[in-house]
Motif scaffolding. Structure first.
Motif, mmCIF file in Angstrom:
data_model
loop_
_atom_site.group_PDB
_atom_site.id
_atom_site.type_symbol
_atom_site.label_atom_id
_atom_site.label_comp_id
_atom_site.label_asym_id
_atom_site.label_seq_id
_atom_site.Cartn_x
_atom_site.Cartn_y
_atom_site.Cartn_z
ATOM 1 N N THR A 95 41.478 37.745 36.039
ATOM 2 C CA THR A 95 40.726 38.064 37.254
ATOM 3 C C THR A 95 41.350 37.413 38.473
ATOM 4 O O THR A 95 41.535 38.053 39.516
ATOM 5 C CB THR A 95 39.259 37.598 37.095
ATOM 6 O OG1 THR A 95 38.701 38.199 35.920
ATOM 7 C CG2 THR A 95 38.427 37.990 38.311
ATOM 8 N N GLY A 122 34.197 47.113 40.872
ATOM 9 C CA GLY A 122 34.953 47.781 39.821
ATOM 10 C C GLY A 122 36.200 48.497 40.296
ATOM 11 O O GLY A 122 36.815 49.252 39.531
ATOM 12 N N ILE A 133 39.398 48.317 40.349
ATOM 13 C CA ILE A 133 40.517 47.617 39.705
ATOM 14 C C ILE A 133 41.339 48.664 38.972
ATOM 15 O O ILE A 133 40.809 49.425 38.151
ATOM 16 C CB ILE A 133 39.996 46.567 38.700
ATOM 17 C CG1 ILE A 133 39.074 45.547 39.402
ATOM 18 C CG2 ILE A 133 41.148 45.859 38.005
ATOM 19 C CD1 ILE A 133 38.179 44.782 38.453
ATOM 20 N N THR A 134 42.615 48.735 39.264
ATOM 21 C CA THR A 134 43.450 49.775 38.670
ATOM 22 C C THR A 134 44.116 49.291 37.383
ATOM 23 O O THR A 134 44.289 48.083 37.158
ATOM 24 C CB THR A 134 44.554 50.218 39.647
ATOM 25 O OG1 THR A 134 45.471 49.128 39.831
ATOM 26 C CG2 THR A 134 43.957 50.618 40.997
ATOM 27 N N ASP A 135 44.494 50.257 36.552
ATOM 28 C CA ASP A 135 45.236 49.922 35.326
ATOM 29 C C ASP A 135 46.555 49.252 35.672
ATOM 30 O O ASP A 135 47.023 48.354 34.951
ATOM 31 C CB ASP A 135 45.486 51.189 34.507
ATOM 32 C CG ASP A 135 44.216 51.736 33.871
ATOM 33 O OD1 ASP A 135 43.229 50.967 33.765
ATOM 34 O OD2 ASP A 135 44.203 52.925 33.494
ATOM 35 N N GLU A 171 47.183 47.271 38.247
ATOM 36 C CA GLU A 171 46.916 45.865 38.571
ATOM 37 C C GLU A 171 46.702 45.041 37.302
ATOM 38 O O GLU A 171 47.196 43.904 37.194
ATOM 39 C CB GLU A 171 45.679 45.761 39.467
ATOM 40 C CG GLU A 171 45.903 46.241 40.897
ATOM 41 C CD GLU A 171 44.620 46.303 41.700
ATOM 42 O OE1 GLU A 171 44.673 46.016 42.913
ATOM 43 O OE2 GLU A 171 43.555 46.632 41.126
ATOM 44 N N ILE A 172 45.993 45.615 36.345
ATOM 45 C CA ILE A 172 45.738 44.905 35.088
ATOM 46 C C ILE A 172 47.039 44.692 34.321
ATOM 47 O O ILE A 172 47.330 43.580 33.859
ATOM 48 C CB ILE A 172 44.720 45.683 34.228
ATOM 49 C CG1 ILE A 172 43.352 45.690 34.908
ATOM 50 C CG2 ILE A 172 44.622 45.081 32.824
ATOM 51 C CD1 ILE A 172 42.320 46.593 34.234
ATOM 52 N N THR A 217 39.625 43.618 29.216
ATOM 53 C CA THR A 217 39.374 44.971 29.723
ATOM 54 C C THR A 217 38.991 44.965 31.198
ATOM 55 O O THR A 217 38.633 43.921 31.763
ATOM 56 C CB THR A 217 38.231 45.628 28.927
ATOM 57 O OG1 THR A 217 37.006 44.924 29.211
ATOM 58 C CG2 THR A 217 38.506 45.592 27.434
ATOM 59 N N LYS A 218 39.034 46.133 31.817
ATOM 60 C CA LYS A 218 38.634 46.293 33.210
ATOM 61 C C LYS A 218 37.182 45.873 33.408
ATOM 62 O O LYS A 218 36.854 45.182 34.389
ATOM 63 C CB LYS A 218 38.829 47.748 33.640
ATOM 64 C CG LYS A 218 38.313 48.041 35.042
ATOM 65 C CD LYS A 218 38.471 49.518 35.387
ATOM 66 C CE LYS A 218 37.762 49.858 36.690
ATOM 67 N NZ LYS A 218 37.912 51.287 37.048
ATOM 68 N N ASP A 219 36.301 46.272 32.502
ATOM 69 C CA ASP A 219 34.884 45.916 32.633
ATOM 70 C C ASP A 219 34.684 44.399 32.585
ATOM 71 O O ASP A 219 33.856 43.849 33.326
ATOM 72 C CB ASP A 219 34.064 46.571 31.510
ATOM 73 C CG ASP A 219 33.892 48.071 31.714
ATOM 74 O OD1 ASP A 219 34.123 48.544 32.858
ATOM 75 O OD2 ASP A 219 33.539 48.774 30.743
ATOM 76 N N ILE A 266 36.835 42.155 33.556
ATOM 77 C CA ILE A 266 37.324 41.615 34.824
ATOM 78 C C ILE A 266 36.301 41.835 35.930
ATOM 79 O O ILE A 266 36.035 40.940 36.744
ATOM 80 C CB ILE A 266 38.682 42.251 35.188
ATOM 81 C CG1 ILE A 266 39.749 41.832 34.163
ATOM 82 C CG2 ILE A 266 39.113 41.863 36.600
ATOM 83 C CD1 ILE A 266 41.040 42.606 34.261
ATOM 84 N N GLN A 267 35.713 43.024 35.951
ATOM 85 C CA GLN A 267 34.686 43.307 36.950
ATOM 86 C C GLN A 267 33.509 42.335 36.803
ATOM 87 O O GLN A 267 33.031 41.768 37.796
ATOM 88 C CB GLN A 267 34.179 44.749 36.811
ATOM 89 C CG GLN A 267 33.079 45.091 37.818
ATOM 90 C CD GLN A 267 32.503 46.483 37.604
ATOM 91 O OE1 GLN A 267 32.981 47.246 36.754
ATOM 92 N NE2 GLN A 267 31.488 46.836 38.375
#
Length: 425
Positions: A277, A342, A344-346, A348-349, A397-399, A401-402
């Motif tokens: 994050t 939310g 947040i792009t793939d 960026e991850i 996962t993105k979730d 991180i959010q």
């Protein structure tokens, strides 16, 4: 990664045999809870032991002896890690395998024993002229912070958000604390190092584990330490009378330092998620803060965030023109808000995951860094491996991180600038 041995209660030896390096690195780390006066005493003691001892009473004699050992490196250092003060003795020496009929490793270990156990004393005390000189050196080191405006601004931020807390205590103490150091205190602290402090010894190189263990046991007669209750310092947000401070000095570029509080620390299961994050927030050159504050809006000379995991704090640092303080804070706040929403792009991850992995890989190219990384991560798992940590980051996962972004709360804004800047509120 390292093989572990207990040499005495509270004294552990960690050895990593590897053909990766042609040198052998050794590090002794004495640990005790950090306090201002003790930090000052230990900083002065490190300086004293660095330059003279009973066998080599002058700095020139001591340095000559070190140089005779094929350019061996030997130095003391004081740092802090979380709530603890770390007093270190480090050495690097060529491996005997690359010399003909030489036993340099034994000589270096013998010298390490000398500097630890046989300091230069007169009538049972350190030489007063040396004490005075080294106190002045530590004071100069502390005062050098005032010339580095970024370091100064960060220290002022810490003093405001965590007063009288390990986060704001310098590993060198304070100028008044150093001035108050006495020879008796130095003798007492030296005795604590030898008999009381928790001690970890690290050795990395192409070596025989049992042979090096035997050498350490032969040269260092360690005594059992008593178990100590570690001081607890919570990570709760400190109630502030105000959440913004503007200070003025003679300078051109403004230094904007923002503190964010989070309940997630190094010891939390969610620590790897917070690493990811922070990386997306401001940790790398592809981060939202860097791309939007510095690149897109050209609002900052530099802009980034770093995660102080031991204290549950995230810091954003930016160099800006004095008249842009409010706009910069607003734009930085927006970057956190979009992550919380939310956005947040793939990419960026994936970029953040790659950067974290590359950082760790590059660090492991150094024996010294291998020691420092293991010294930290062994607190979580003494069987720590790089692959294990790579997997942790890969599973974020993105979730997650959010959700992690929603646990980051702005706590304090500190701004240091020239006369043309925001008003102090």
């Amino acid at each position: 990664m390292f093989q572990k041995f207990e040499l005495a209660h509270g004294v552990k030896l960690y050895v990593r045999p590897t053909e990766q390096f042609k040198t052998i690195n050794i590090s002794f780390k004495w640990k005790q809870p950090i306090a201002v006066q003790d930090a000052a005493i230990r900083a002065v003691l490190a300086n004293i032991l660095q330059y003279s001892n009973e066998m080599y009473p002058t700095n020139s004699e001591f340095r000559k002896r070190v140089d005779e050992l094929y350019g061996a490196v030997l130095y003391f250092d004081t740092t802090k890690k979380g709530n603890n003060h770390i007093f270190s003795l480090n050495a690097e020496t060529v491996n005997d395998a690359y010399l003909s009929n030489e036993k340099v490793v034994d000589e270096v270990i013998s010298l390490l024993s000398t500097v630890i156990y046989k300091p230069l004393l007169v009538n049972g005390k350190f030489v007063e002229s040396i004490v005075k000189r080294e106190k002045e050196q530590v004071i100069e080191r502390i005062q050098s912070m005032y010339d580095d405006k970024t370091r100064y601004a960060q220290q002022r931020l810490l003093e405001n958000i965590r007063p009288n807390h390990p986060a704001s205590i310098s590993a060198n103490g304070t100028v008044p604390a150093v001035q108050a150091v006495t020879s008796d205190q130095l003798i007492e602290m030296h005795s604590k190092l030898l008999n009381d402090d928790e001690l970890s010894i690290y050795i990395v190189g192409d070596l025989d584990v049992n042979d090096i263990k035997g050498k350490i046991e032969s040269y260092f007669p360690f005594t059992n330490r008593k178990d100590k209750v570690q001081a607890k310092h919570d990570t709760q947000k400190v109630v502030q009378n105000k959440e913004f401070l503007h200070e003025i000095q003679e300078m051109k570029q403004g230094k904007l330092h923002i503190a964010y509080h989070t309940p997630i620390t190094f010891f939390s299961e969610e620590f790897p998620i917070m690493q990811m994050t922070n990386g997306i927030f401001g940790g790398f050159a592809h981060s939202k803060i860097f791309m939007n504050v510095r690149e897109k809006e050209s609002m900052a000379y530099y802009a980034s965030s770093n995660y102080s995991s031991m204290y549950g704090l995230i810091f954003v640092l930016a160099g800006i023109d004095s008249n842009l303080q409010e706009k910069a804070v607003q734009l930085i706040d927006e970057q956190l808000k979009v992550m919380q929403a939310g956005e947040i792009t793939d990419l960026e991850i994936n970029q953040t995951r790659s950067m974290l992995k590359n950082q760790l890989k590059e660090a492991l190219d150094s024996a010294r860094a291998q020691i420092e990384i293991y010294d930290q991560y062994k607190e979580l798992n003494e069987n720590f491996t790089v692959e294990e940590w790579f997997e942790k980051w890969s599973n974020v996962t993105k979730d997650q991180i959010q959700q992690m972004a929603t646990k980051i709360e702005k706590e304090f804004v500190y701004f240091l600038s020239g006369k043309d800047g925001a008003d102090n509120e």
